[in-house]
Design a protein around this motif. Sequence first.
Motif, PDB file in Angstrom:
ATOM      1  N   GLU A   1       0.854  -1.189   0.000  1.00 46.53           N
ATOM      2  CA  GLU A   1       0.000   0.000   0.000  1.00 46.53           C
ATOM      3  C   GLU A   1       0.891   1.241   0.000  1.00 46.53           C
ATOM      4  OE1 GLU A   1      -3.061   0.398  -0.403  1.00 46.53           O
ATOM      5  OE2 GLU A   1      -4.122  -1.420   0.207  1.00 46.53           O
TER       6      GLU A   1
ATOM      7  N   ALA B   1      -4.450   4.679   3.105  1.00 44.56           N
ATOM      8  CA  ALA B   1      -4.935   3.369   2.659  1.00 44.56           C
ATOM      9  C   ALA B   1      -4.177   2.253   3.367  1.00 44.56           C
ATOM     10  CB  ALA B   1      -4.768   3.247   1.141  1.00 44.56           C
TER      11      ALA B   1
ATOM     12  N   GLU C   1      -5.563   1.937   6.873  1.00 47.73           N
ATOM     13  CA  GLU C   1      -6.893   1.325   6.847  1.00 47.73           C
ATOM     14  C   GLU C   1      -6.793  -0.186   6.665  1.00 47.73           C
ATOM     15  OE1 GLU C   1      -9.255   3.274   3.907  1.00 47.73           O
ATOM     16  OE2 GLU C   1      -9.063   5.248   4.856  1.00 47.73           O
ATOM     17  N   THR C   2      -5.882  -0.621   5.810  1.00 53.24           N
ATOM     18  CA  THR C   2      -5.687  -2.054   5.605  1.00 53.24           C
ATOM     19  C   THR C   2      -5.157  -2.709   6.876  1.00 53.24           C
ATOM     20  OG1 THR C   2      -5.223  -1.715   3.251  1.00 53.24           O
ATOM     21  CG2 THR C   2      -4.505  -3.805   4.212  1.00 53.24           C
TER      22      THR C   2
END
Length: 289
Positions: free
Chosen positions: A26, A31, A34-35
Amino acid sequence: MPAFQSTFDALIQSWKLRLQDAEAHETKLPARMETCIRVCEESLLELRQWVMEHSFPCRECEIYFFKQVKPVIKARYIYYQKIHRLHTGYFNGSGLLEKERLEKELRELAQYFTDNDQFFSYYRNGYTHHDELFFVRGQYDWKICPEVNHFDDLFSTSFDGKLAELMAYELLMKYVDGMLNPSCKLTEPATVTPSRSVAVSRLQCTASVTDIVELGYALHAKGFFNDGKASIRDVMTFLSTMLQKDLHYYSRLFFQIQERKSNVTKYLDELKAGLTRYIDQLDEQDQLK
């Protein structure tokens, strides 16, 4: 106990690999965070499912789970949330985190460790004498339980949530400090010859960690290293290595130094007084000759 510990080895290993994969693939930080948050959520749900379907073989196993397994994953869950909010909430027009807000964040973290000093000491020193109270279910007492505890008869103890928060804030403090003090490589150390190695091994720093931190900040403020270009992080890493002292929590200790009600530069004043006495003694010896 070893057989019980191995029960969670595969889950922990899978969790770590998934986090590493997210960190590697990522490219954008929000992002990526969030992952990582989602990975932690899924692993916590797996742990909760295990607890629903199984009984702990013994009290030691229950303590191990709520002290060594769940808080490790929950800490990362909290940490990644904090990083996500830090970046998405504090970006300015140029895309850089505002220094003032980072410094405020660091002060608040330092204050948090000061406010929770007793439990932090219990955790950092590896104490176990209150483990049955802290990490066994059914021992809940609202008089001593921290506010962070989201009590759940099945999946929580009185202090596993507080432990996870402490571990998360340790990581966050290092992260914020790294943002404020980007690494600046110090000059290469001189080659240590066998004779120098023997001489160094005979020296042992007996000053307190707080005194070393006060000295380190003074050296940084004076520009002692690299014409003033070395960060405080580099200075503390150097002192930690050379003096064989654990200075990982220098930011928290410096906050405590700042909060002294009197004599903020206590150790530096003692150094000055000691040198003055030494010079006076030499002068007296010269007069007696």
